[in-house]
Design an enzyme around this catalytic site. Structure first.
Site, PDB file in Angstrom:
ATOM      1  N   LYS A 203      52.277   1.087  -0.469  1.00 22.79           N
ATOM      2  CA  LYS A 203      51.012   0.404  -1.263  1.00 22.79           C
ATOM      3  C   LYS A 203      49.714   0.716  -0.576  1.00 22.79           C
ATOM      4  CE  LYS A 203      48.582  -2.449  -2.219  1.00 22.79           C
ATOM      5  NZ  LYS A 203      46.930  -2.542  -2.793  1.00 22.79           N
TER       6      LYS A 203
ATOM      7  N   GLU B  13      33.479 -10.190  11.288  1.00 25.85           N
ATOM      8  CA  GLU B  13      33.423  -8.666  10.948  1.00 25.85           C
ATOM      9  C   GLU B  13      32.811  -8.295   9.552  1.00 25.85           C
ATOM     10  OE1 GLU B  13      37.036  -5.230  11.555  1.00 25.85           O
ATOM     11  OE2 GLU B  13      37.534  -7.003   9.964  1.00 25.85           O
TER      12      GLU B  13
ATOM     13  N   CYS C 193      37.700  -0.714  11.555  1.00 28.54           N
ATOM     14  CA  CYS C 193      38.014  -1.997  12.367  1.00 28.54           C
ATOM     15  C   CYS C 193      37.596  -1.901  13.974  1.00 28.54           C
ATOM     16  CB  CYS C 193      39.196  -2.304  12.162  1.00 28.54           C
ATOM     17  SG  CYS C 193      40.421  -1.121  12.607  1.00 28.54           S
TER      18      CYS C 193
END
Length: 468
Positions: A169, A375, A278
């Site tokens: 996905k 973040e 990330c």
């Protein structure tokens, strides 16, 4: 190709529903295509196809499975330009970064995983016990938008080479690259049902795949918030969970270390991919005595950064992926100013169509500020001073995350010793860089498990002891 179809059981098929999702170009905000939103029925069909294909695929030898991937690797090379252009169109990454890093990294890492699979010792003895490694079953691969090809490659290469089957996905924002990748898999001729792909929202389709009773492993890359939800969803049925989540990674400059190297390495992660990585080094932690020199070097290296059309070869910084992401990043910038940090440079939306944000550097930052703890996923850097090296280490580790980091110092042995104290899954020392074989995975809230090479490969295997 028809991007409104799914690839299930070796065929391109239409959704059982009628809902579609627009795919936008973040440089212009124009619709470039549409994809279908999968239904519960579509999810069930894909998972059942993967389950049906598992016995025959897992029965193949590693060499037989690797033969498909060697053809796929060549297909990636042959279609490198097309994949890079698709990625630039839907993600906003510059053409140079899409070509030289995004797609090229996928090829190199796939090759490394093939090597790991071909040399892996599936059987060994511990005294009289035969210890054997076996594939687990059906893997739900749920990938993020920031690396729309490689994050799928990092999941399916080890999963399939280990003998599992997959249902993929891709992210809603960047499905076109993923579907073109599926086209190449189809052309290579992977057996029906081994690889399946559906598009749609994460909350419906991603969760639907992950919670399906016939899924044995959940492999997810994305935010820690979503990772926690999938972790909970996987508890039903006790599925194996592999999570690569968020980060707030430190660059720790030691006294006497190269300021130019530390700044260059840091800004590379803030500018490339618009800071939407990330592992980006978003906290530059520096000796208080070097603070002024660091600020001057930051301004020097940023002055020639060209913001603009990501399709142009000389562009350094393209748009962030969406209006939503733009709003998020600008919200963090406003929060930083509100909490008392000072903008050294940047801080604004660029006045043009698309979702462009200036490279932004904050100083006068304390590590408990929101911009130093959460973040941001944009071209935003915080600069944090320290008095002693021990304080610098403490600041580096003072976060809920633990994905990546870096240490720059005048003595490499000392820098390595400091790197051992940084509580992250990766630490680069001086000019050191990640490789296609080196393990990538996080500590703390940055995830569970690893990607790349033999360590990523092992995560998709069960261990059995046969006692004789």
């Amino acid at each position: 190709m028809n991007y409104q179809q799914f690839y299930i059981d070796g065929e391109w098929v239409s959704s059982s529903g009628t809902e579609t999702i627009d795919v936008l170009n973040p440089a212009t905000d124009e619709v470039i295509d549409k994809v279908s939103a999968a239904t519960t029925e579509d999810v069930d069909r894909a998972v059942k196809a993967a389950k049906k294909a598992f016995p025959s695929w897992s029965a193949l030898t590693v060499a037989e499975r690797a033969s498909y991937f060697k053809k796929l690797k060549q297909a990636l090379k042959d279609n490198l330009g097309t994949l890079a252009d698709l990625m630039t169109a839907e993600l906003g990454a510059t053409t140079r970064f899409s070509h030289d890093v995004q797609v090229t990294m996928s090829i190199n890492e796939m090759e490394a995983t093939i090597r790991a699979a071909e040399t892996y010792q599936f059987d060994h003895y511990i005294r009289d016990a035969l210890v054997t490694a076996e594939p687990i079953g059906v893997v739900a691969c749920i990938s993020p938008w920031n690396y729309p090809l490689n994050q799928i490659q990092r999941k399916i290469s080890p999963a399939l080479l280990a003998g599992n089957t997959v249902v993929v996905k891709p992210a809603t924002e960047t499905p076109l690259t993923a579907l073109y990748f599926a086209k190449l898999i189809d052309e290579v001729g992977f057996p029906a049902g081994v690889f399946n792909i559906l598009t749609g929202s994460g909350s419906k389709v991603g969760t639907g795949i992950a919670s399906h009773p016939d899924v044995d492993v959940i492999s997810f890359t994305g935010s820690t918030e979503v990772g926690e939800k999938l972790y909970a969803a996987g508890s039903k049925g006790i599925k194996k969970i592999i999570l690569e989540l968020g980060g707030k990674s430190p660059m720790l400059l030691l006294p006497g270390g190269s300021i130019k190297t530390a700044v260059k390495k840091t800004l590379g992660t803030i500018i490339n991919n618009q800071g939407q990585s990330c592992s980006a080094l978003t906290r530059l932690i520096v000796p208080k005595d070097d603070l002024k020199a660091v600020q001057e070097e930051l301004l020097t290296q940023l002055k020639d950064v060209k913001i603009g059309d990501p399709t142009l070869e000389d562009t350094d910084l393209g748009p962030v992926v969406s209006a939503k992401q733009e709003e998020t990043v600008l919200g963090y910038i406003a929060k930083g100013k509100e909490e008392g940090a000072t903008i050294l440079t940047g801080g604004n939306k660029v006045d043009c169509p698309g979702h462009y944000i200036e490279p932004t550097v904050f100083v006068d930052v304390k590590n408990d500020m929101t911009i130093a703890q959460e973040e941001i996923f944009g071209p935003v850097l915080t600069v944090i001073p320290y008095e002693s090296v021990e304080e610098g280490i403490t600041i580096s580790n003072d976060t809920t995350y633990g994905l990546s980091g870096a240490v720059v110092g005048p003595d490499e042995d000392e820098a390595v010793a400091i790197a051992r104290k940084i509580r992250t899954g990766n630490v680069m020392v001086n000019e050191g860089a990640v490789t296609a074989d080196s393990p990538f995975g996080g500590y703390k809230e940055s995830g569970i498990g690893h990607e790349k090479g033999v360590y990523g490969f092992e995560d998709y295997l069960n261990i059995k002891a046969i006692l004789r």
